[in-house]
Design a protein around this motif. Structure first.
Motif, PDB file in Angstrom:
ATOM      1  N   THR A  71       0.655  -1.083  -0.001  1.00 39.31           N
ATOM      2  CA  THR A  71      -0.043  -0.383  -0.117  1.00 39.31           C
ATOM      3  C   THR A  71       0.894   1.432  -0.042  1.00 39.31           C
ATOM      4  O   THR A  71       2.197   1.531  -0.271  1.00 39.31           O
ATOM      5  CB  THR A  71      -1.066  -0.370   1.123  1.00 39.31           C
ATOM      6  N   ASN A  72       0.475   2.025  -0.124  1.00 39.98           N
ATOM      7  CA  ASN A  72       0.763   3.786   0.009  1.00 39.98           C
ATOM      8  C   ASN A  72      -0.263   4.414   0.087  1.00 39.98           C
ATOM      9  O   ASN A  72      -1.408   4.499  -1.382  1.00 39.98           O
ATOM     10  CB  ASN A  72       2.024   3.386  -1.634  1.00 39.98           C
ATOM     11  N   SER A  73       0.099   5.358   0.522  1.00 36.61           N
ATOM     12  CA  SER A  73      -0.285   6.832   0.281  1.00 36.61           C
ATOM     13  C   SER A  73       0.233   7.986  -0.011  1.00 36.61           C
ATOM     14  O   SER A  73       1.514   8.403   0.036  1.00 36.61           O
ATOM     15  CB  SER A  73      -1.356   6.797   1.877  1.00 36.61           C
ATOM     16  N   ALA A  74      -0.654   9.205  -0.076  1.00 42.69           N
ATOM     17  CA  ALA A  74      -0.044  10.532  -0.754  1.00 42.69           C
ATOM     18  C   ALA A  74       0.585  11.099   1.051  1.00 42.69           C
ATOM     19  O   ALA A  74      -0.274  11.025   2.385  1.00 42.69           O
ATOM     20  CB  ALA A  74      -0.777  11.142  -0.958  1.00 42.69           C
ATOM     21  N   ASN A  75       1.846  11.999   1.108  1.00 48.50           N
ATOM     22  CA  ASN A  75       1.547  12.609   2.308  1.00 48.50           C
ATOM     23  C   ASN A  75       0.304  13.261   2.934  1.00 48.50           C
ATOM     24  O   ASN A  75       1.029  13.255   3.749  1.00 48.50           O
ATOM     25  CB  ASN A  75       2.966  13.102   2.125  1.00 48.50           C
ATOM     26  N   PHE A 130      -5.264   8.205   7.011  1.00 51.30           N
ATOM     27  CA  PHE A 130      -6.041   7.605   5.638  1.00 51.30           C
ATOM     28  C   PHE A 130      -5.452   6.054   5.908  1.00 51.30           C
ATOM     29  O   PHE A 130      -4.733   6.202   5.150  1.00 51.30           O
ATOM     30  CB  PHE A 130      -6.752   8.664   4.731  1.00 51.30           C
ATOM     31  N   THR A 131      -6.009   5.047   5.422  1.00 50.79           N
ATOM     32  CA  THR A 131      -5.284   3.493   5.583  1.00 50.79           C
ATOM     33  C   THR A 131      -6.385   2.912   4.502  1.00 50.79           C
ATOM     34  O   THR A 131      -7.836   2.943   4.386  1.00 50.79           O
ATOM     35  CB  THR A 131      -6.041   2.631   7.116  1.00 50.79           C
ATOM     36  N   ILE A 132      -6.380   2.149   2.970  1.00 51.24           N
ATOM     37  CA  ILE A 132      -6.779   1.590   2.210  1.00 51.24           C
ATOM     38  C   ILE A 132      -6.848   0.239   2.371  1.00 51.24           C
ATOM     39  O   ILE A 132      -5.295   0.257   2.881  1.00 51.24           O
ATOM     40  CB  ILE A 132      -6.225   2.178   0.905  1.00 51.24           C
ATOM     41  N   SER A 133      -7.597  -1.095   2.441  1.00 54.51           N
ATOM     42  CA  SER A 133      -7.705  -2.035   2.602  1.00 54.51           C
ATOM     43  C   SER A 133      -8.870  -2.891   1.549  1.00 54.51           C
ATOM     44  O   SER A 133      -9.138  -1.838   0.047  1.00 54.51           O
ATOM     45  CB  SER A 133      -8.371  -1.951   3.729  1.00 54.51           C
ATOM     46  N   ARG A 134      -8.700  -3.889   1.263  1.00 61.93           N
ATOM     47  CA  ARG A 134      -9.140  -4.511   0.108  1.00 61.93           C
ATOM     48  C   ARG A 134     -10.084  -5.797   1.153  1.00 61.93           C
ATOM     49  O   ARG A 134      -9.046  -6.972   1.821  1.00 61.93           O
ATOM     50  CB  ARG A 134      -9.263  -4.749  -0.993  1.00 61.93           C
ATOM     51  N   ASP A 135     -10.991  -6.674  -0.005  1.00 65.66           N
ATOM     52  CA  ASP A 135     -11.335  -7.776   0.913  1.00 65.66           C
ATOM     53  C   ASP A 135     -11.758  -8.049  -0.676  1.00 65.66           C
ATOM     54  O   ASP A 135     -12.706  -8.201  -0.911  1.00 65.66           O
ATOM     55  CB  ASP A 135     -12.980  -7.719   1.793  1.00 65.66           C
TER      56      ASP A 135
END
Length: 123
Positions: free
Chosen positions: A58-62, A68-73
């Motif tokens: 995963t990667n996110s903007a500074n 914020f947290t991205i995840s998937r199922d």
């Protein structure tokens, strides 16, 4: 081909939380890397976060790191964006997008887009 549908947007006070969801109404999300972008009025669409096929990277903007947290199922064919400690500058339309290849932080790196969900953060 995949069709994406976002949900979970709304109006929240600064410091609050929202969780956005993006489900595939057609196709299988496990075949794609996924990303979240946002667009404020009068501004260009900008990268928020991305996640690889199996969620291992995963990667996110500074601007959203630590909030914020991205995840998937993949079993539910859904990707999420958990947004905490929201700020007025987080206001905008949030879009999820699917890409054949993981790594893009620009819109041209994504092949399919949802219709967007509005997030409004009041001060």
């Amino acid at each position: 081909q995949v069709q994406l549908v976002e949900s979970g947007g709304g109006l929240v006070q600064a410091g609050g939380s929202l969780r956005l969801s993006c489900a595939a109404s057609k196709g299988t999300l496990s075949n794609y890397a996924l990303g979240w972008f946002r667009q404020a009025p009068g501004k260009e669409r900008e990268f928020v976060a991305r996640i690889s096929w199996n969620g291992g990277s995963t990667n996110s903007a500074n601007s959203v790191k630590g909030r914020f947290t991205i995840s998937r199922d993949n079993a539910k064919n859904t990707v999420y964006l958990q947004m905490n400690n929201l700020k007025p500058e987080d206001t905008g339309v949030y879009y999820c997008a699917a890409a054949r290849y993981y790594g893009a932080v620009v819109t041209t790196g994504y092949d399919y887009w949802g219709q967007g969900t509005q997030v409004t953060v009041s001060s």
